[in-house]
Design an enzyme around this catalytic site. Structure first.
Site, short mmCIF file in Angstrom:
data_model
loop_
_atom_site.label_atom_id
_atom_site.label_comp_id
_atom_site.label_asym_id
_atom_site.label_seq_id
_atom_site.Cartn_x
_atom_site.Cartn_y
_atom_site.Cartn_z
N GLU A 1 -75.60 50.79 37.07
CA GLU A 1 -76.47 49.64 37.31
C GLU A 1 -76.75 48.91 35.99
O GLU A 1 -76.52 49.47 34.91
CB GLU A 1 -77.80 50.12 37.90
CG GLU A 1 -77.69 50.85 39.24
CD GLU A 1 -77.34 49.94 40.41
OE1 GLU A 1 -77.36 48.70 40.24
OE2 GLU A 1 -77.05 50.48 41.49
N ASN B 1 -75.53 42.77 41.65
CA ASN B 1 -76.06 42.72 40.28
C ASN B 1 -74.98 43.08 39.25
O ASN B 1 -75.28 43.29 38.08
CB ASN B 1 -77.26 43.67 40.13
CG ASN B 1 -76.89 45.11 40.46
OD1 ASN B 1 -75.73 45.42 40.71
ND2 ASN B 1 -77.89 45.97 40.46
N HIS C 1 -73.06 45.80 39.40
CA HIS C 1 -72.79 47.24 39.20
C HIS C 1 -71.37 47.58 39.62
O HIS C 1 -70.81 46.98 40.54
CB HIS C 1 -73.84 48.13 39.87
CG HIS C 1 -73.77 48.21 41.37
ND1 HIS C 1 -74.87 48.02 42.18
CD2 HIS C 1 -72.75 48.47 42.22
CE1 HIS C 1 -74.52 48.18 43.44
NE2 HIS C 1 -73.24 48.44 43.50
N ASP D 1 -67.70 57.83 42.68
CA ASP D 1 -69.07 58.32 42.72
C ASP D 1 -69.38 59.11 43.98
O ASP D 1 -68.60 59.09 44.93
CB ASP D 1 -70.07 57.15 42.54
CG ASP D 1 -69.67 55.92 43.36
OD1 ASP D 1 -68.87 56.06 44.30
OD2 ASP D 1 -70.17 54.83 43.06
#
Ligand code: F6R
Length: 244
Positions: free
Chosen positions: A145, A138, A140, A69
């Site tokens: 996400e 979380n 990700h 990313d």
């Protein structure tokens, strides 16, 4: 389950063990295609790969890399860009050919073109042999996400307010924090022939457990790895403390 869990004692041991997995790939196929991650977890692993390279045990001279990313709107020269991070922690310290290292082009404002080009470049390289991943609290992976569905290909994401706030410590002004990023999709990641996930610290223990043993759901994006045929998860004692 096709996930192999390797528990190590601490961050240094996790880094060494995970670096060995990548080193083994490079030894068996020096021209392998490696997917890479940023974040704090892989820094020790990159140091180990640099050591191995300096010791002549491995070489990146024939390898190709693709990062997960990049922030949209930051050129690779910006010290908060992921390109800058990779140059600093790995690429400038090993014998990799820079032109064979790819990070999504955050400087290209045309999201559709930039993402399609990235996806095509991975395919043209023959696909990713081993994809390194860190994991968010979380669940990700990359910038994927929790959501209602698994995004498939490389795509544009809007960062959540909490991510923007967390990242603002690294910028002079919160207004300078990128609002968007380009990330490989879950489908891009799942196409890699092997996946290596690293996690360190007690704050990752619950999400590692949910990832490995919880339901497969886009609410915990990393849980999709349960469906992949070849995953190695390397944790330190704290991150693995809720797993068996
Ligand atoms: C990095 C990335 C992120 C991180 C994750 C964990 O390229 O895509 O998904 O892997 O946020 O970050 P750290 O390792 O800093 O806890």
């Amino acid at each position: 389950m096709a996930i192999e869990l390797i528990k190590t004692t601490d961050y240094a041991a996790m880094s060494r063990r995970a670096a060995d997995v990548i080193a083994t790939c490079l030894e068996s196929d020096p021209a392998c295609v490696i997917g890479l991650a940023t974040g704090s977890t892989p820094i020790g692993l990159y140091d180990c790969l640099v050591e191995d390279c300096e010791a002549g045990k491995i070489s990146f001279a024939e390898a190709t890399t693709f990062n997960l990313d990049e922030y949209r709107g930051l050129p690779g020269t910006h010290d908060q860009s992921y390109r800058y991070f990779m140059d600093k922690h790995l690429f400038d310290r090993v014998d990799v050919r820079k032109e064979f290292t790819s990070v999504p082009d955050g400087a290209d404002p045309d999201a559709d073109a930039a993402c399609a080009r990235y996806e095509r470049a991975i395919e043209e390289a023959g696909g990713i042999d081993i994809q390194l991943l860190g994991i968010g609290h979380n669940g990700h992976i990359g910038f994927n996400e929790p959501a209602d569905s698994f995004p498939v290909e490389t795509h544009l994401v809007e960062l959540t307010e909490s991510t923007i706030n967390a990242n603002s410590r690294l910028f002079e002004d919160i207004a300078d924090v990128p609002r968007e990023a380009y990330t490989m999709g879950i489908g891009t990641i799942m196409k890699a022939r092997m996946i290596l996930l690293v996690a360190s610290g007690s704050d990752k223990a619950q999400i590692v457990r949910d990832t490995l043993y919880g339901p497969v759901t886009p609410r915990v994006p990393a849980s999709v790895l349960q469906l992949h045929p070849n995953v190695v998860v390397v944790v330190d004692e704290e991150a693995g403390s809720l797993c068996g």
